[in-house]
Write a protein that holds these residues in place. Structure first.
Motif, PDB file in Angstrom:
ATOM      1  N   TYR A   1      -0.424   1.914  12.550  1.00 51.90           N
ATOM      2  CA  TYR A   1      -0.832   3.008  13.426  1.00 51.90           C
ATOM      3  C   TYR A   1      -2.338   3.232  13.359  1.00 51.90           C
ATOM      4  CZ  TYR A   1      -0.832   7.537  15.784  1.00 51.90           C
ATOM      5  OH  TYR A   1      -1.070   8.572  16.658  1.00 51.90           O
ATOM      6  N   SER A   2      -2.893   3.127  12.167  1.00 47.28           N
ATOM      7  CA  SER A   2      -4.342   3.247  12.009  1.00 47.28           C
ATOM      8  C   SER A   2      -5.066   2.166  12.801  1.00 47.28           C
ATOM      9  CB  SER A   2      -4.715   3.168  10.533  1.00 47.28           C
ATOM     10  OG  SER A   2      -6.121   3.145  10.356  1.00 47.28           O
ATOM     11  N   ALA A   3      -4.547   0.940  12.757  1.00 44.96           N
ATOM     12  CA  ALA A   3      -5.160  -0.161  13.503  1.00 44.96           C
ATOM     13  C   ALA A   3      -5.078   0.088  15.004  1.00 44.96           C
ATOM     14  CB  ALA A   3      -4.480  -1.480  13.149  1.00 44.96           C
ATOM     15  N   ILE A   4      -3.929   0.598  15.466  1.00 38.20           N
ATOM     16  CA  ILE A   4      -3.766   0.885  16.895  1.00 38.20           C
ATOM     17  C   ILE A   4      -4.810   1.883  17.371  1.00 38.20           C
ATOM     18  CG2 ILE A   4      -2.258   2.021  18.575  1.00 38.20           C
ATOM     19  CD1 ILE A   4       0.119   0.755  17.072  1.00 38.20           C
ATOM     20  N   LEU A   5      -5.027   2.955  16.609  1.00 38.73           N
ATOM     21  CA  LEU A   5      -5.998   3.965  17.019  1.00 38.73           C
ATOM     22  C   LEU A   5      -7.418   3.413  17.034  1.00 38.73           C
ATOM     23  CD1 LEU A   5      -4.638   7.185  15.266  1.00 38.73           C
ATOM     24  CD2 LEU A   5      -4.176   6.310  17.560  1.00 38.73           C
ATOM     25  N   LYS A   6      -7.734   2.523  16.113  1.00 43.94           N
ATOM     26  CA  LYS A   6      -9.053   1.866  16.139  1.00 43.94           C
ATOM     27  C   LYS A   6      -9.201   1.047  17.417  1.00 43.94           C
ATOM     28  CE  LYS A   6      -9.749   1.537  11.109  1.00 43.94           C
ATOM     29  NZ  LYS A   6      -8.561   2.278  10.643  1.00 43.94           N
TER      30      LYS A   6
END
Length: 216
Positions: free
Chosen positions: A155-160
């Motif tokens: 999820y962190s990667a998606i937001l980046k």
């Protein structure tokens, strides 16, 4: 079509404003000129410049690694773009999916559907006077593409990735003389209903308003 695309790229390299110019000129636009809306050709160019799939490769069985104009961890490119159209010259209102491989818009939902209306109304706090956008560009994440690589931090990667795609769209829109404004929120339930996909399969993770800016 490929030859035409190459001509467009060559023209942009020589005629576009400099990177410094578009970075300095970039602003969030919240007022748009509905009498002179964004055209289908402009929307098509913006999508081509920012989100088309330039190529695909596989390094193992069942794997698909892509190349697009913005960076994505592991080259998985889980983001999909859904233009929700209210006022675009030469394009019928409604919700579309941008097929980045074929560079075409595919109809998803009619303009009269409750979900599409809700998506357009979700911008009322973003635009001046509670106006509705010419185009609301919704970013959907196909989480399965990124989870097999990034697992707990998916999820962190998606937001980046949402952030870098937003900036890419901002800069391209500025270079084209279009207005853009990123939203800090969105109607995730309306997106799921309009796209008719399970939320765990694909969910809304970002959105931007696009159009012809009003005269200042």
């Amino acid at each position: 079509r490929r030859q035409r695309q190459m001509c467009i790229r060559d023209s942009l390299r020589t005629q576009d404003p400099t990177l410094t110019a578009v970075i300095e000129d970039r602003i969030s636009v919240r007022a748009f000129d509905d009498a002179n809306p964004i055209t289908l050709e402009q929307l098509s160019e913006l999508l081509y410049r920012t989100a088309r799939t330039r190529g695909a490769r596989s390094e193992s069985e069942g794997e698909e690694l892509l190349s697009r104009p913005y960076p994505s961890g592991g080259s998985v490119y889980e983001l999909e773009l859904y233009p929700v159209v209210r006022n675009v010259a030469e394009l019928a209102p409604g919700m579309y999916h941008y097929d980045s491989f074929e560079h075409v818009l595919r109809p998803v939902a009619d303009a009269g559907s409750t979900a599409v209306k809700q998506l357009l109304k979700s911008t009322s706090a973003t635009l001046e006077g509670g106006a509705e956008p010419q185009v609301l560009l919704v970013m959907g994440a196909r989480a399965g593409r990124v989870m097999w690589t990034y697992e707990q931090v998916a999820y962190s990667a998606i937001l980046k990735h949402v952030g870098v795609l937003m900036q890419t769209i901002y800069l391209a829109a500025t270079a084209m003389g279009l207005g853009a404004c990123a939203q800090g929120f969105g109607d995730t339930a309306a997106f799921t209903a309009a796209a008719a996909v399970p939320e765990l399969q694909e969910c809304s993770v970002g959105s931007m308003v696009l159009g012809t800016p009003a005269a200042s």
